[in-house]
Design an enzyme around this catalytic site. Structure first.
Site, mmCIF file in Angstrom:
data_model
loop_
_atom_site.group_PDB
_atom_site.id
_atom_site.type_symbol
_atom_site.label_atom_id
_atom_site.label_comp_id
_atom_site.label_asym_id
_atom_site.label_seq_id
_atom_site.Cartn_x
_atom_site.Cartn_y
_atom_site.Cartn_z
ATOM 1 N N HIS A 63 0.846 -1.196 0.000
ATOM 2 C CA HIS A 63 0.000 0.000 0.000
ATOM 3 C C HIS A 63 0.877 1.240 0.000
ATOM 4 C CE1 HIS A 63 0.840 -0.676 4.261
ATOM 5 N NE2 HIS A 63 0.405 0.543 4.544
ATOM 6 N N HIS A 65 1.170 3.984 1.979
ATOM 7 C CA HIS A 65 1.632 4.748 3.138
ATOM 8 C C HIS A 65 3.152 4.894 3.086
ATOM 9 C CE1 HIS A 65 -2.206 4.065 5.737
ATOM 10 N NE2 HIS A 65 -2.256 5.201 5.076
ATOM 11 N N ASP A 67 5.637 4.728 5.104
ATOM 12 C CA ASP A 67 6.580 3.787 5.719
ATOM 13 C C ASP A 67 6.739 2.507 4.906
ATOM 14 O OD1 ASP A 67 3.869 3.317 6.519
ATOM 15 O OD2 ASP A 67 4.534 1.983 8.116
ATOM 16 N N HIS A 68 6.021 2.424 3.782
ATOM 17 C CA HIS A 68 6.150 1.254 2.912
ATOM 18 C C HIS A 68 6.709 1.605 1.531
ATOM 19 C CE1 HIS A 68 3.784 -1.616 5.475
ATOM 20 N NE2 HIS A 68 3.459 -0.443 6.017
ATOM 21 N N HIS A 141 -7.606 -1.646 5.235
ATOM 22 C CA HIS A 141 -6.674 -0.732 5.903
ATOM 23 C C HIS A 141 -6.998 0.746 5.676
ATOM 24 C CE1 HIS A 141 -3.076 0.439 7.944
ATOM 25 N NE2 HIS A 141 -2.503 0.956 6.868
ATOM 26 N N ASP A 212 -0.547 -3.915 5.739
ATOM 27 C CA ASP A 212 -1.265 -3.498 6.943
ATOM 28 C C ASP A 212 -2.749 -3.802 6.770
ATOM 29 O OD1 ASP A 212 1.218 -2.546 7.503
ATOM 30 O OD2 ASP A 212 0.630 -0.446 7.729
ATOM 31 N N HIS A 270 5.864 -5.459 11.555
ATOM 32 C CA HIS A 270 5.188 -4.174 11.726
ATOM 33 C C HIS A 270 4.942 -3.921 13.220
ATOM 34 C CE1 HIS A 270 2.351 -0.849 10.647
ATOM 35 N NE2 HIS A 270 3.127 -0.803 9.567
#
Length: 310
Positions: A63, A65, A67-68, A141, A212, A270
């Site tokens: 996804h 976000h 942090d990914h 998510h 997530d 995570h």
């Protein structure tokens, strides 16, 4: 086939955990490394491994976000300076192409290798060849988030040389024909069926890697009988309401998926920076109370994906 965890933290990096990225190392099988997510500083973590960026041929993004995905521009740029000439394909939600190309354009980065994108929809097959397939499904998510299932084709049975010794067959093409299961007539007129001299097929391995997600019971069918399940564990036991509100899962919810799906091994990642030392051990212990074969992973941990010998 090995999994190496390059980043196991949630949301923001900490002193002990970088943000999300996992390498699926298939050097013996196909001389490639695939990444699942590429959080900020993934390329820094790679410096502490044996991974060569030029071997990375596919990146599957769960996804969008930060942090990914914030590690993508840096890794792609560095790969061009480290002998990377083979094409690279990025799979992920709609928008991943715009993010990467805009980052490269604004920073005036010109890659020396072909870069391809496959933007995914709700579910289906992201990639497939005669050796391996990657299926995906939508998770829950808040934004589009995917789970990926890597399915290795079964390995053909091995030629049983010992059983053939009685026929005194000379080395040569005839062994190749027998291995293909053909019917072969020997010089003395003996007819043998190659299928009688081939062992049983070896089942290919299957790995599920989730992005997530909240706990959703429908995820169980997607994970059925996987050799390895990698699942987020942003929250701990008793925090189910918080996990639901923030579109995440608890360690015990991940374990519930694992036990109901009859997977072989569960790896929890995570991990929130709220959990340190004994708190991490408690996450693992609480999950193990439901599914014994559970491990909370840490950065740089490398595990072999075993064949199923059941």
């Amino acid at each position: 086939m090995y999994l190496q965890f390059l980043g196991t933290g949630a949301g923001v990096p900490s002193k002990s955990r970088n943000v999300s990225s996992i390498a699926l190392k298939m050097l013996d099988e196909r001389n490639e490394v695939w990444l699942f997510d590429c959080g900020e500083a993934t390329q820094h973590t790679i410096l502490h491994t044996s991974i060569r960026p030029r071997k990375i041929t596919k990146i599957f993004v769960t996804h969008l976000h930060g942090d990914h995905i914030y590690g993508l521009p840096g890794l792609l740029s560095s790969r061009a300076f480290q002998g990377g000439e083979e094409s690279l394909t990025i799979y992920g939600p709609v928008g991943i192409k715009d993010f990467v190309l805009t980052s490269l354009k604004i920073s005036h980065c010109h890659l020396k290798y072909p870069l391809h994108f496959v933007e995914l929809e709700q579910e289906g097959v992201a990639y497939q060849d005669d050796k391996i397939a990657v299926k995906y499904m939508t998770l829950q998510h808040g934004i589009q988030s995917y789970g990926y299932r890597v399915i290795e084709a079964d390995y053909p049975g091995e030629l049983q040389i010992e059983k053939l010794k009685q026929y005194n067959i000379p080395n040569g093409p005839i062994f190749g024909r027998i291995k293909k299961g053909e019917i072969v007539t020997l010089e003395d007129g003996t007819v043998i069926n190659g299928k009688d001299f081939i062992g049983e097929q070896k089942k290919g391995r299957e790995v599920v890697i989730f992005g997530d997600t909240r706990f959703v019971s429908s995820h169980i069918s997607f994970c059925q009988h996987a050799d390895v399940l990698v699942h987020e564990s942003t929250f701990g036991k008793g925090e189910e309401k918080l996990a639901h509100n923030y579109f995440h899962a608890t360690c015990q919810q991940a374990a519930e998926i694992a036990v109901k799906a009859n997977v072989k091994q569960l790896y929890l990642t995570h991990i929130s920076s709220r959990y340190l030392g004994q708190d991490v051990k408690k996450l693992q212990k609480d999950a193990q109370a439901i599914f014994a074969n559970t491990k909370v992973v840490h950065d740089l941990l490398e595990i072999e994906v075993p064949f199923n010998h059941d």
